[in-house]
Design a protein around this motif. Structure first.
Motif, short mmCIF file in Angstrom:
data_model
loop_
_atom_site.label_atom_id
_atom_site.label_comp_id
_atom_site.label_asym_id
_atom_site.label_seq_id
_atom_site.Cartn_x
_atom_site.Cartn_y
_atom_site.Cartn_z
N GLN A 160 2.22 7.06 -6.62
CA GLN A 160 1.25 8.10 -6.97
C GLN A 160 1.85 9.49 -6.75
O GLN A 160 1.60 10.40 -7.53
CB GLN A 160 -0.01 7.97 -6.12
N ARG A 193 1.37 4.30 -2.82
CA ARG A 193 1.23 5.73 -2.51
C ARG A 193 2.45 6.51 -2.99
O ARG A 193 2.32 7.62 -3.50
CB ARG A 193 1.04 5.93 -1.02
N ARG A 206 0.83 -1.21 0.00
CA ARG A 206 0.00 0.00 0.00
C ARG A 206 0.87 1.26 0.00
O ARG A 206 0.62 2.20 -0.76
CB ARG A 206 -0.91 -0.02 1.23
#
Length: 93
Positions: free
Chosen positions: A51, A48, A44
């Motif tokens: 991104q 991130r 996860r």
């Protein structure tokens, strides 16, 4: 009387072994749960970061040398002391 004492001792040892096995099982379950939680969090967080900075070059993944299994036929392996197809004995024997 001695037989009952031995049977009681064996029962006591079996109960202690059962308790240790259950405790080990609980510890293993907790460690497995922690492993999967950490793996999920890592994935996860990596998503991130991608991104936030999609242009960042990803480092090349480390080679998986420990998980790569290569088949080696036993006939190709030589025993200790074996040279050129001759075992540890002399050619005259």
């Amino acid at each position: 009387m001695i037989v009952w004492g031995i049977a009681g001792l064996a029962l006591l040892i079996a109960l202690v072994a059962l308790a240790l096995a259950r405790r080990s099982s609980r510890k293993l379950e907790a460690m497995t749960q922690s492993y999967w939680e950490l793996r999920y969090d890592f994935t996860r967080l990596r998503a991130r970061v991608q991104q936030l900075d999609p242009e960042a070059d990803e480092p090349a993944p480390a080679p998986a040398s420990s998980s790569t299994v290569t088949f080696v036929p036993l006939s190709s392996m030589k025993k200790k002391g074996e040279r050129n197809g001759v075992s540890g004995r002399s050619a005259n024997e």
